[in-house]
Design a protein around this motif. Structure first.
Motif, PDB file in Angstrom:
ATOM      1  N   GLY A   1      -9.500  25.277  28.200  1.00  0.00           N
ATOM      2  CA  GLY A   1      -8.828  25.548  26.938  1.00  0.00           C
ATOM      3  C   GLY A   1      -8.181  24.326  26.325  1.00  0.00           C
ATOM      4  N   PHE A   2      -7.174  23.780  27.042  1.00  0.00           N
ATOM      5  CA  PHE A   2      -6.441  22.631  26.526  1.00  0.00           C
ATOM      6  C   PHE A   2      -5.928  21.809  27.702  1.00  0.00           C
ATOM      7  CE2 PHE A   2      -2.447  20.624  25.159  1.00  0.00           C
ATOM      8  CZ  PHE A   2      -2.934  19.858  24.099  1.00  0.00           C
ATOM      9  N   PRO A   3      -6.269  20.522  27.801  1.00  0.00           N
ATOM     10  CA  PRO A   3      -5.863  19.692  28.950  1.00  0.00           C
ATOM     11  C   PRO A   3      -4.390  19.285  28.861  1.00  0.00           C
ATOM     12  CG  PRO A   3      -7.087  18.359  27.389  1.00  0.00           C
ATOM     13  CD  PRO A   3      -7.114  19.781  26.856  1.00  0.00           C
ATOM     14  N   LEU A   4      -3.503  20.233  29.129  1.00  0.00           N
ATOM     15  CA  LEU A   4      -2.075  20.010  28.947  1.00  0.00           C
ATOM     16  C   LEU A   4      -1.556  18.847  29.791  1.00  0.00           C
ATOM     17  CD1 LEU A   4       0.657  20.930  27.788  1.00  0.00           C
ATOM     18  CD2 LEU A   4       0.841  22.529  29.710  1.00  0.00           C
ATOM     19  N   THR A   5      -2.010  18.754  31.038  1.00  0.00           N
ATOM     20  CA  THR A   5      -1.525  17.689  31.922  1.00  0.00           C
ATOM     21  C   THR A   5      -1.846  16.317  31.349  1.00  0.00           C
ATOM     22  OG1 THR A   5      -1.705  19.057  33.912  1.00  0.00           O
ATOM     23  CG2 THR A   5      -1.751  16.671  34.217  1.00  0.00           C
ATOM     24  N   ILE A   6      -3.083  16.121  30.907  1.00  0.00           N
ATOM     25  CA  ILE A   6      -3.463  14.834  30.312  1.00  0.00           C
ATOM     26  C   ILE A   6      -2.660  14.576  29.044  1.00  0.00           C
ATOM     27  CG2 ILE A   6      -5.378  13.494  29.377  1.00  0.00           C
ATOM     28  CD1 ILE A   6      -5.553  14.049  32.374  1.00  0.00           C
ATOM     29  N   TYR A   7      -2.442  15.623  28.249  1.00  0.00           N
ATOM     30  CA  TYR A   7      -1.660  15.487  27.016  1.00  0.00           C
ATOM     31  C   TYR A   7      -0.231  15.045  27.324  1.00  0.00           C
ATOM     32  CZ  TYR A   7       0.944  16.810  22.836  1.00  0.00           C
ATOM     33  OH  TYR A   7       1.771  16.802  21.751  1.00  0.00           O
TER      34      TYR A   7
ATOM     35  N   PHE B   1       4.891  11.053  28.318  1.00  0.00           N
ATOM     36  CA  PHE B   1       5.314  10.048  29.295  1.00  0.00           C
ATOM     37  C   PHE B   1       4.776   8.664  28.967  1.00  0.00           C
ATOM     38  CE2 PHE B   1       5.288  14.100  31.698  1.00  0.00           C
ATOM     39  CZ  PHE B   1       6.644  14.167  31.980  1.00  0.00           C
ATOM     40  N   GLY B   2       3.873   8.579  27.994  1.00  0.00           N
ATOM     41  CA  GLY B   2       3.383   7.276  27.550  1.00  0.00           C
ATOM     42  C   GLY B   2       2.452   6.587  28.523  1.00  0.00           C
ATOM     43  N   ILE B   3       1.829   7.339  29.421  1.00  0.00           N
ATOM     44  CA  ILE B   3       0.895   6.751  30.372  1.00  0.00           C
ATOM     45  C   ILE B   3      -0.454   6.565  29.688  1.00  0.00           C
ATOM     46  CG2 ILE B   3      -0.301   7.091  32.577  1.00  0.00           C
ATOM     47  CD1 ILE B   3       2.074   8.767  33.468  1.00  0.00           C
ATOM     48  N   LYS B   4      -0.974   5.353  29.731  1.00  0.00           N
ATOM     49  CA  LYS B   4      -2.253   5.064  29.095  1.00  0.00           C
ATOM     50  C   LYS B   4      -3.395   5.334  30.073  1.00  0.00           C
ATOM     51  CE  LYS B   4      -0.457   1.594  25.888  1.00  0.00           C
ATOM     52  NZ  LYS B   4      -0.584   0.193  25.405  1.00  0.00           N
ATOM     53  N   ILE B   5      -4.301   6.200  29.670  1.00  0.00           N
ATOM     54  CA  ILE B   5      -5.436   6.555  30.501  1.00  0.00           C
ATOM     55  C   ILE B   5      -6.711   6.127  29.787  1.00  0.00           C
ATOM     56  CG2 ILE B   5      -6.685   8.437  31.627  1.00  0.00           C
ATOM     57  CD1 ILE B   5      -4.100   9.988  31.706  1.00  0.00           C
ATOM     58  N   PRO B   6      -7.491   5.233  30.393  1.00  0.00           N
ATOM     59  CA  PRO B   6      -8.742   4.813  29.758  1.00  0.00           C
ATOM     60  C   PRO B   6      -9.781   5.929  29.803  1.00  0.00           C
ATOM     61  CG  PRO B   6      -8.552   3.849  31.943  1.00  0.00           C
ATOM     62  CD  PRO B   6      -7.255   4.559  31.672  1.00  0.00           C
ATOM     63  N   VAL B   7     -10.158   6.440  28.651  1.00  0.00           N
ATOM     64  CA  VAL B   7     -11.095   7.557  28.579  1.00  0.00           C
ATOM     65  C   VAL B   7     -12.223   7.190  27.623  1.00  0.00           C
ATOM     66  CG1 VAL B   7     -11.407   9.978  27.966  1.00  0.00           C
ATOM     67  CG2 VAL B   7      -9.294   9.235  29.056  1.00  0.00           C
TER      68      VAL B   7
ATOM     69  N   LEU C   1       0.922  13.529  30.036  1.00  0.00           N
ATOM     70  CA  LEU C   1       0.966  12.191  30.619  1.00  0.00           C
ATOM     71  C   LEU C   1       0.755  11.110  29.565  1.00  0.00           C
ATOM     72  CD1 LEU C   1      -1.035  12.756  33.941  1.00  0.00           C
ATOM     73  CD2 LEU C   1       1.435  12.525  33.667  1.00  0.00           C
ATOM     74  N   THR C   2      -0.100  11.384  28.605  1.00  0.00           N
ATOM     75  CA  THR C   2      -0.413  10.362  27.609  1.00  0.00           C
ATOM     76  C   THR C   2       0.584  10.322  26.450  1.00  0.00           C
ATOM     77  OG1 THR C   2      -1.931  11.935  26.542  1.00  0.00           O
ATOM     78  CG2 THR C   2      -2.877  10.365  28.110  1.00  0.00           C
ATOM     79  N   SER C   3       0.965  11.491  25.953  1.00  0.00           N
ATOM     80  CA  SER C   3       1.801  11.507  24.748  1.00  0.00           C
ATOM     81  C   SER C   3       3.292  11.498  25.032  1.00  0.00           C
ATOM     82  CB  SER C   3       1.452  12.734  23.901  1.00  0.00           C
ATOM     83  OG  SER C   3       1.762  13.928  24.598  1.00  0.00           O
TER      84      SER C   3
END
Length: 213
Positions: free
Chosen positions: A53-59, A65-71, A61-63
């Motif tokens: 549905g919606f990748p809440l964990t990735i959202y 907590f400001g963690i940059k994930i190379p995707v 972490l990225t938005s």
């Protein structure tokens, strides 16, 4: 570019599929049994929501907590996998998913065996077969389902919910054992002394202490 999220029909189908088997094998009747089943339901709703549905964990972490994930493909299904996103790689993440699926499937088998033995026992105390090794194989099955899915698709929400679920079924098992003790008395006491509650082996003396709490 594929957009592999927002697949709410798949979310609903997966949730209903899993809960159908869990409820069929556990057969909750009393109100407190349904409360524990509610925790299981919430776990799988949260899990499949993040999976399809919606990748809440990735959202988060990225938005937040400001963690940059190379995707490479931010809308692809594999980009929502926590380990794949943190550099493990899609192939290794797929292998981890298969391990989780195996544990999940084994949990279903254990639940089915436990249900069949109880059904065949027709109200008598069952201490043979799989019950020779653990007192609560069906709850062990639930633990394996949820842990297997945590391995397959780790998320923040299910990570928070897992200990709540485990504790809920631990307390439910203790409550059920009190009822069985009243019915079978010394026979069940002897069975409890010989057979661990959830795991086929006792790892150390502390396990016995925990069970007595």
């Amino acid at each position: 570019m594929n957009y592999d999220y927002g697949l709410w029909s798949i979310v609903i189908i997966n949730v209903l599929w899993v809960l159908f088997f869990v409820i069929s094998f556990i057969r909750p009747k009393k109100k407190y049994e349904w409360r524990s089943m509610g925790v299981v339901s919430a776990f799988f709703v949260a899990l499949f929501t993040e999976m399809y549905g919606f990748p809440l964990t990735i959202y988060l972490l990225t938005s937040i907590f400001g963690i940059k994930i190379p995707v490479l493909n931010p809308f692809g299904h594999e980009s929502g996998h926590l380990l794949a996103s943190f550099g493990v790689g899609v192939e290794k993440a797929l292998l981890i998913c298969q391990i989780g699926s195996f544990i999940f499937g084994l949990g279903l088998v254990i639940m089915a065996i436990g249900w069949w033995q109880i059904h065949r026992g027709q109200g008598e105390l069952v201490t043979d077969g799989i019950y020779r090794y653990v007192r609560h194989p069906q709850y062990l099955g639930i633990f394996m389902l949820t842990i297997g899915m945590m391995i397959q698709w780790p998320t923040l929400s299910t990570f928070i919910m897992l200990p709540i679920l485990l504790y809920s079924y631990y307390k439910l098992a203790k409550r059920e054992e009190a009822v069985v003790l009243e019915e079978f008395g010394e026979e069940y006491e002897d069975y409890m002394r010989k057979t661990p509650a959830f795991f086929p082996v006792r790892f150390n003396k502390a396990d016995r202490i925990i069970e007595e709490v």
